[in-house]
Design a protein around this motif. Structure first.
Motif, PDB file in Angstrom:
ATOM      1  N   PHE A 643       0.825  -1.205   0.000  1.00  0.00           N
ATOM      2  CA  PHE A 643       0.000   0.000   0.000  1.00  0.00           C
ATOM      3  C   PHE A 643       0.862   1.261   0.000  1.00  0.00           C
ATOM      4  O   PHE A 643       2.004   1.260   0.466  1.00  0.00           O
ATOM      5  N   SER A 644       0.266   2.337  -0.504  1.00  0.00           N
ATOM      6  CA  SER A 644       0.968   3.615  -0.561  1.00  0.00           C
ATOM      7  C   SER A 644      -0.024   4.759  -0.445  1.00  0.00           C
ATOM      8  O   SER A 644      -1.074   4.750  -1.106  1.00  0.00           O
ATOM      9  N   ASP A 645       0.318   5.741   0.374  1.00  0.00           N
ATOM     10  CA  ASP A 645      -0.509   6.943   0.486  1.00  0.00           C
ATOM     11  C   ASP A 645      -0.454   7.791  -0.782  1.00  0.00           C
ATOM     12  O   ASP A 645      -1.284   8.694  -0.956  1.00  0.00           O
ATOM     13  N   ASP A 646       0.511   7.523  -1.652  1.00  0.00           N
ATOM     14  CA  ASP A 646       0.660   8.307  -2.877  1.00  0.00           C
ATOM     15  C   ASP A 646      -0.150   7.750  -4.038  1.00  0.00           C
ATOM     16  O   ASP A 646      -0.211   8.367  -5.098  1.00  0.00           O
ATOM     17  N   ARG A 647      -0.766   6.595  -3.841  1.00  0.00           N
ATOM     18  CA  ARG A 647      -1.551   5.983  -4.913  1.00  0.00           C
ATOM     19  C   ARG A 647      -3.039   6.220  -4.666  1.00  0.00           C
ATOM     20  O   ARG A 647      -3.455   6.459  -3.538  1.00  0.00           O
TER      21      ARG A 647
END
Length: 747
Positions: A643-647
């Protein structure tokens, strides 16, 4: 009365076939040369005959509707369609089930493989397959054919290990639950015993990690409590996301079933046909037991175990496992394993060898799993349940005759209630042995209750028709091993929404399934508020925590994407859970009960301080909307998502079932993220109405395909988060105008 196809009747006559449990190695992948079969027909010829008799129709959500001439053709097409959507998950499930995960993932997976192989023997599995009735062997052969034909026609697909499937393999994975009984064996202690070294238990094994509850909700509503006089069924499993494939499978022989199949299995696990529907919820029964064995070693090194006044020889068996090396090759490791008549030795404690006894009936389990999908009414369903090969699941049932029921797992050993089977019992005492299985009539159940509904939320069975209902089973009437988990916060919430009306429709039952009230916080937060109010006037915490306390005091205990109170409550709940879980375990209380009744003011307030501090640190303010934290994100087809907060991600309003949310979303922060991302909870959700013409609505987390380049990879994410279920195209005329593609396997 519903007419049962003759093929079903003939199958029921052979339901009593004996069974064992085993696995075996696979052979080479089918390629340009096709091996023959015991029937003298080449693989290629048989595959093409199946494919010519199967049609797969993809609807506008990508759901496969498989039609075969025979049941075997339908199974062939079912498996081919599953492989199209996510072969990776099929292979993963069988690497686990066959005890071959280390061949793909390396030496660290050996202990998981050994755990499987302690209970599964390759030679026995082949013998079990040979003893299966012909109709079942035919389906199992079609299962293997569908997967092998997919691989033969898709050379670009590169399996990690399993490049050919054999027809006996389904016996290694025959029930469909997200976590099999074998997972109750602790890997660290298995390693400690068979490696001969000290391996400490993990915090997760000790129950000290904030772990998302697994399980499900099931509601069955009788015609007396529906507006239109038709029985309704809520199917709401809480599993890992993308764990099951939504399919509709039909044959000219009589199969016509819709629902969710666990990847790699040829039966619908949660679903319905034109007349019956079934929903499984993980049960809290105690039917997996440990026995403390007294071992006696003779001068020549042979081992026996004490049983009554006699000594019996310990069974030894050598198990050789393969594993992937760091260089990419394969190596082997051989273990000498031990067992008694109770089961294999899985650990040592207090100088005793501990053996584990659990259900070991793969043939019966596979029969029961498939045959339930062909039932036409409650009596039919109960006859299939008579195989008594469901060990881990309660069932919520409804049918077109208007009958509803709650059933417990049918595999329930009879034991003496004077022993506490939650702990290892003395294996040398014959009185602790299992004494056969309970009959269906001797187990707790609810059938056509007068109150008009029954439910289960992985809680105890004693409130299945309501806490005050005479139709609910009474704990005093049954041995204590029929429940080991007690109540949970979803139980009272289910009663709350089911008693709210007596005119349910499919729409209002969906609304009930997504009711936002959080019963745990309604119970736990008054103690926090009272702790703050007891602070002395000069205590600095009184001013520092006044804002969060005021927010929680005025909150209606309902989740929503815009709610800041939900954010504060969840963060506080997580922190006080961590503070009190060990004390709750020591007191043998649920953590909810401990927080409500025994947590100190200091613990309650300290948890609020850390919770608001975390919110400020990660989001800049303790007043942050829940939807800004709680997110759904699907990035690729990997089994374990990164997971990524940028996606891109979307907000999800509902919360963890831990807090009483019927609509469950198990989310947390991951390395490198501040937001919470969900990986479990609501997965396949459906509401079914059994009128003269069955109707249903459903949603699958993300989408039907595991391929990121497919339009159906995440096309259901929005309606999933909103609880806006889509119509199911069960009847041929339902599909009209909604067909995306129609084809035969291999084309």
């Amino acid at each position: 009365m519903t007419q049962v196809p003759k093929t079903r009747v003939s199958r029921r006559r052979v339901l009593g076939t004996a069974a064992g449990l085993a696995v075996a190695a696979t052979g080479a992948r089918a390629g340009t040369a096709f091996a023959g079969t015991e029937h003298g027909t080449s693989d290629e010829t048989r595959w093409r005959r199946h494919a010519a008799r199967v049609t797969i129709t993809r609807d506008d959500w990508g759901i496969p509707h498989v039609v075969g001439e025979s049941d075997a053709d339908a199974v062939f097409g079912m498996m081919y369609a599953q492989a199209e959507d996510d072969f990776n998950r099929i292979e993963q499930n069988y690497l686990v089930a066959l005890g071959r995960l280390a061949e793909a993932e390396g030496e660290s997976a050996l202990w998981q493989d050994l755990r499987q192989r302690l209970f599964l023997d390759p030679a026995d599995l082949r013998k079990d397959y040979a003893k299966c009735p012909q109709w079942l062997r035919t389906l199992m052969r079609a299962w293997a054919d569908g997967l092998n034909y997919y691989l033969a026609t898709h050379p670009e697909v590169r399996p990690r290990v399993l490049d050919r499937f054999e027809p006996w393999m389904p016996l290694s994975f025959s029930e469909g639950s997200i976590g099999g009984d074998i997972e109750s064996v602790l890997l660290t202690q298995l390693e400690a015993f068979y490696a001969g070294r000290d391996v400490p238990m993990t915090d997760e094994e000790r129950g000290l990690v904030l772990r998302e509850p697994t399980g499900s909700n099931g509601f069955a509503v009788a015609p007396s409590h529906t507006r239109d006089g038709h029985a309704l069924l809520l199917i709401n499993p809480h599993t890992s996301f993308f764990f099951r494939s939504e399919q509709h499978v039909t044959s000219r022989e009589g199969i016509d079933v819709y629902g969710a199949a666990t990847w790699g299995q040829f039966f619908i696990y949660q679903g319905f046909n034109a007349h019956t529907g079934w929903m499984h919820t993980s049960s809290g029964v105690d039917n997996i037991d440990e026995f403390a064995e007294t071992i006696v070693t003779a001068p020549d090194g042979t081992r026996s175990y004490r049983y009554g006044d006699a000594l019996r020889p310990v069974t030894t068996k050598r198990i050789t496992l393969s594993y992937r090396t760091e260089a990419g090759g394969q190596d082997e490791r051989t273990f000498t394993t031990y067992a008694t008549h109770h089961g294999p030795v899985v650990r040592e404690a207090d100088g005793k060898w501990i053996t584990c006894a659990l259900m070991n009936k793969p043939v019966e389990a596979l029969k029961q799993s498939f045959l339930r999908t062909t039932t036409g009414n409650y009596a039919d369903y109960l006859r299939v349940a008579g195989l008594r090969a469901n060990s881990s699941n309660n069932t919520l049932f409804a049918d077109s005759k208007g009958e509803i029921a709650f059933l417990m797992p049918q595999f329930m050993p009879v034991r003496s209630d004077r022993f506490d089977y939650l702990k290892p019992v003395d294996g040398s005492d014959p009185a602790t042995d299992w004494r056969g299985l309970h009959g269906l009539d001797s187990m707790p159940r609810v059938v056509n209750p007068k109150n008009g509904w029954t439910f289960n939320t992985n809680n105890w069975p004693w409130t299945a028709a309501g806490a005050d209902s005479a139709d609910s089973p009474r704990a005093a009437d049954y041995p204590r091993y029929f429940d080991k988990v007690g109540e949970n916060p979803r139980g009272p919430q289910a009663e709350r929404v089911l008693t709210a009306r007596d005119d349910f429709t499919p729409r209002t039952l969906i609304d009930a399934a997504f009711d936002p009230y959080l019963t745990a916080f309604a119970r736990l937060l008054p103690g926090l508020v009272a702790a703050w109010e007891r602070l002395p006037a000069g205590d600095p915490r009184r001013k520092a925590l006044a804002g969060p306390v005021g927010l929680l005091r005025d909150w209606d205990h309902r989740w929503s994407a815009k709610s800041t109170a939900t954010s504060v409550a969840v963060f506080w709940g997580e922190d006080i859970w961590a503070l009190t879980s060990q004390a709750a375990a020591d007191a043998r209380l649920s953590v909810w009960d401990y927080i409500a009744d025994r947590a100190t003011d200091t613990q309650r307030l300290a948890a609020l301080e850390t919770a608001t501090g975390r919110l400020v640190r990660d989001f800049g303010d303790w007043r942050v909307a829940w939807g800004d934290i709680n997110r759904f994100q699907r990035n690729d087809g990997a089994i374990v998502q990164q997971f990524s907060d940028d996606r891109p991600s979307i907000p999800v309003p509902f919360a963890s079932s831990r807090w009483g949310s019927l609509a469950s979303f198990g989310a947390k922060a991951y390395p490198g993220t501040k937001r919470y991302y969900g990986t479990s909870g609501n997965s396949f959700v459906a509401v079914v109405e059994f009128g003269p013409r069955v109707r249903a609505w459903a949603v699958t987390a993300g989408g039907a395909s595991g391929h990121p380049d497919s339009p159906h990879f995440d096309d259901q994410a929005g309606i999933y988060a909103s609880g806006d279920l889509r119509p199911v195209y069960f009847h041929p005329d339902d599909l009209e105008g909604h067909v995306e593609r129609r084809y035969r396997p291999g084309r």
